[in-house]
Write an enzyme that holds these catalytic residues in place. Sequence first.
Site, PDB file in Angstrom:
ATOM      1  N   GLY A   1     -16.860   2.257  -0.564  1.00 50.61           N
ATOM      2  CA  GLY A   1     -17.433   3.588  -0.367  1.00 50.61           C
ATOM      3  C   GLY A   1     -18.807   3.746  -1.000  1.00 50.61           C
TER       4      GLY A   1
ATOM      5  CE1 TYR B   1      -3.324  -2.774   0.366  1.00 48.86           C
ATOM      6  CE2 TYR B   1      -3.612  -2.212   2.664  1.00 48.86           C
ATOM      7  CZ  TYR B   1      -3.959  -2.971   1.573  1.00 48.86           C
ATOM      8  OH  TYR B   1      -4.931  -3.930   1.692  1.00 48.86           O
TER       9      TYR B   1
ATOM     10  CG  LEU C   1     -22.872  -0.611   0.075  1.00 50.09           C
ATOM     11  CD1 LEU C   1     -22.392  -1.910   0.715  1.00 50.09           C
ATOM     12  CD2 LEU C   1     -24.380  -0.683  -0.182  1.00 50.09           C
TER      13      LEU C   1
ATOM     14  CG  LEU D   1     -18.597   1.297   4.002  1.00 49.63           C
ATOM     15  CD1 LEU D   1     -18.092   2.700   4.329  1.00 49.63           C
ATOM     16  CD2 LEU D   1     -20.026   1.112   4.498  1.00 49.63           C
TER      17      LEU D   1
HETATM   18  N1  LIG Z   1      -7.267  -8.439   1.673  1.00 49.94           N
HETATM   19  C1  LIG Z   1      -7.538  -7.698   0.624  1.00 49.94           C
HETATM   20  O1  LIG Z   1      -7.472  -8.176  -0.516  1.00 49.94           O
HETATM   21  C2  LIG Z   1      -7.964  -6.278   0.809  1.00 49.94           C
HETATM   22  C3  LIG Z   1      -8.422  -5.541  -0.294  1.00 49.94           C
HETATM   23  C4  LIG Z   1      -8.801  -4.224  -0.095  1.00 49.94           C
HETATM   24  C5  LIG Z   1      -8.770  -3.657   1.151  1.00 49.94           C
HETATM   25  N2  LIG Z   1      -8.309  -4.383   2.216  1.00 49.94           N
HETATM   26  C6  LIG Z   1      -8.237  -3.788   3.575  1.00 49.94           C
HETATM   27  O2  LIG Z   1      -9.527  -3.389   3.950  1.00 49.94           O
HETATM   28  C7  LIG Z   1      -9.539  -2.013   4.325  1.00 49.94           C
HETATM   29  C8  LIG Z   1     -10.874  -1.425   3.956  1.00 49.94           C
HETATM   30  O3  LIG Z   1     -10.844  -1.030   2.584  1.00 49.94           O
HETATM   31  P1  LIG Z   1     -12.011  -1.025   1.592  1.00 49.94           P
HETATM   32  O4  LIG Z   1     -11.603  -0.288   0.433  1.00 49.94           O
HETATM   33  O5  LIG Z   1     -12.468  -2.398   1.426  1.00 49.94           O
HETATM   34  O6  LIG Z   1     -13.020  -0.202   2.422  1.00 49.94           O
HETATM   35  P2  LIG Z   1     -14.508   0.179   2.557  1.00 49.94           P
HETATM   36  O7  LIG Z   1     -14.607   0.312   4.014  1.00 49.94           O
HETATM   37  O8  LIG Z   1     -15.486  -0.636   1.805  1.00 49.94           O
HETATM   38  O9  LIG Z   1     -14.468   1.616   1.806  1.00 49.94           O
HETATM   39  C9  LIG Z   1     -13.617   2.601   2.241  1.00 49.94           C
HETATM   40  C10 LIG Z   1     -13.853   3.892   1.491  1.00 49.94           C
HETATM   41  O10 LIG Z   1     -15.222   4.266   1.607  1.00 49.94           O
HETATM   42  C11 LIG Z   1     -15.351   5.676   1.752  1.00 49.94           C
HETATM   43  N3  LIG Z   1     -16.157   5.959   2.959  1.00 49.94           N
HETATM   44  C12 LIG Z   1     -17.231   6.770   3.023  1.00 49.94           C
HETATM   45  N4  LIG Z   1     -17.748   6.777   4.246  1.00 49.94           N
HETATM   46  C13 LIG Z   1     -16.992   5.984   5.001  1.00 49.94           C
HETATM   47  C14 LIG Z   1     -17.057   5.603   6.364  1.00 49.94           C
HETATM   48  N5  LIG Z   1     -17.987   6.044   7.189  1.00 49.94           N
HETATM   49  N6  LIG Z   1     -16.119   4.764   6.819  1.00 49.94           N
HETATM   50  C15 LIG Z   1     -15.181   4.289   5.997  1.00 49.94           C
HETATM   51  N7  LIG Z   1     -15.082   4.621   4.686  1.00 49.94           N
HETATM   52  C16 LIG Z   1     -15.997   5.466   4.181  1.00 49.94           C
HETATM   53  C17 LIG Z   1     -13.944   6.231   1.816  1.00 49.94           C
HETATM   54  O11 LIG Z   1     -13.608   6.753   0.538  1.00 49.94           O
HETATM   55  P3  LIG Z   1     -13.531   8.335   0.296  1.00 49.94           P
HETATM   56  O12 LIG Z   1     -12.637   8.853   1.389  1.00 49.94           O
HETATM   57  O13 LIG Z   1     -12.965   8.484  -1.066  1.00 49.94           O
HETATM   58  O14 LIG Z   1     -14.938   8.846   0.440  1.00 49.94           O
HETATM   59  C18 LIG Z   1     -13.068   5.028   2.104  1.00 49.94           C
HETATM   60  O15 LIG Z   1     -11.800   5.137   1.526  1.00 49.94           O
HETATM   61  C19 LIG Z   1      -8.349  -1.418   3.587  1.00 49.94           C
HETATM   62  O16 LIG Z   1      -7.883  -0.242   4.186  1.00 49.94           O
HETATM   63  C20 LIG Z   1      -7.359  -2.541   3.656  1.00 49.94           C
HETATM   64  O17 LIG Z   1      -6.692  -2.497   4.901  1.00 49.94           O
HETATM   65  C21 LIG Z   1      -7.923  -5.697   2.054  1.00 49.94           C
END
Ligand SMILES: NC(=O)c1ccc[n+]([C@@H]2O[C@H](COP(=O)([O-])OP(=O)(O)OC[C@H]3O[C@@H](n4cnc5c(N)ncnc54)[C@H](OP(=O)(O)O)[C@@H]3O)[C@@H](O)[C@H]2O)c1
Length: 336
Positions: free
Chosen positions: A213, A60, A215, A210
């Site tokens: 994001g 990352y 959702l 989410l």
């Molecule tokens: N194992 C794997 O393959 C894998 C893959 C991906 C991620 N991950 C891990 O999972 C974590 C979560 O990532 P994800 O992308 O899956 O996350 P997510 O929680 O589905 O979405 C995160 C994004 O949603 C937006 N958002 C809007 N309101 C929010 C709120 N209240 N809380 C959190 N986010 C909000 C933000 O984007 P904006 O700031 O642009 O609005 C944020 O960057 C990552 O940081 C990483 O550590 C693991």
Amino acid sequence: MEEMQTAQLGRNGPTVSVLGLGCMGMSPGVYGPADEAEGIATIRAAIEAGVTLIDTGDFYGMGHNEMLIRRALEGVPRSKVVISVKFGALRDPRGVFGGNDGRPQAVKNFLAYSLRRLGTDYIDIYRPARLDPAVPIEDTVGAIADMQRAGYVRYIGLSEVGAETIRRAHRAHPICDLQIEYSLMSRGIEAKILPTTRELGIGITAYGTLSRGLLSGRLPPPDRKDDLRIVRMPRYQRGNVERNMQLVEALRQIGQEKGASPAQLAIAWVRSRGTDIVPILGARRRAQLDETLGALAIRLDAADIARIEAAVRPDLTAGTRYDAPQMAHLDSEAHG
Ligand SMILES: NC(=O)c1ccc[n+]([C@@H]2O[C@H](COP(=O)([O-])OP(=O)(O)OC[C@H]3O[C@@H](n4cnc5c(N)ncnc54)[C@H](OP(=O)(O)O)[C@@H]3O)[C@@H](O)[C@H]2O)c1
């Protein structure tokens, strides 16, 4: 705000807060630009609120994310946090991904660099980000187990692998959790993977709660060139994103009755699926963290859950969770 509850990750894993914090979006070039100071403040605020599980990957921001976490954790007793690190993804200087390396010597090499960047003597949960199809999973987790015996790693995790790989890995060395995408829009794990982890006593750390994001009902600017969602994620592409936002609108209406935002309902729904599932949220600003933590107070009864599941369904969701080349790398999709 509710006092933070805890849960054990798997039968033999560490005890962590029931919500974790994923730091990926705090590094630039993943979800567009990132505000370092705000990222650090968000990590500190999360720990202050009782969040103990912090997730990252060495790729990352190509090391940036681990160094950011190191700065955020200055002054925090090491035993207060459970650090989960993914490794194995190969990149070139432009950041282009070039497969995964799960060879034992590579595992130890990746680990040595992560320890240095994080400024710590050990990593709590160490996991290959993806299966390296050229290396038996027993060899990859065997190398982590060597490092566990040497004191550099506490627990072994997996990420995005299917039921058979989970069984093979766990037979070789106990696995504490599987990190995998799970949300109202991505429920693929319910068929084979979740029954397998439950049978074996392995926890789930769920990301994409989410759907990156979506959702939350808030979209990134459509012209952002360094935001992977805009550049390549099918659910964010024109034609799909409008349909997906209609689903979120239905969620928003349910939320209005319960005094919850769509994001909070989406998080509360994942939590309602079992105490073995710990969502790791990608909050990268304190306002998002507050919204995330607010989800802990939301109680869903059976009728709420039925309405939510009818509003946002995988079969109504437009677009797969990754694009085709990335889907092809997922053992979890090929052998769910
Ligand atoms: N194992 C794997 O393959 C894998 C893959 C991906 C991620 N991950 C891990 O999972 C974590 C979560 O990532 P994800 O992308 O899956 O996350 P997510 O929680 O589905 O979405 C995160 C994004 O949603 C937006 N958002 C809007 N309101 C929010 C709120 N209240 N809380 C959190 N986010 C909000 C933000 O984007 P904006 O700031 O642009 O609005 C944020 O960057 C990552 O940081 C990483 O550590 C693991």
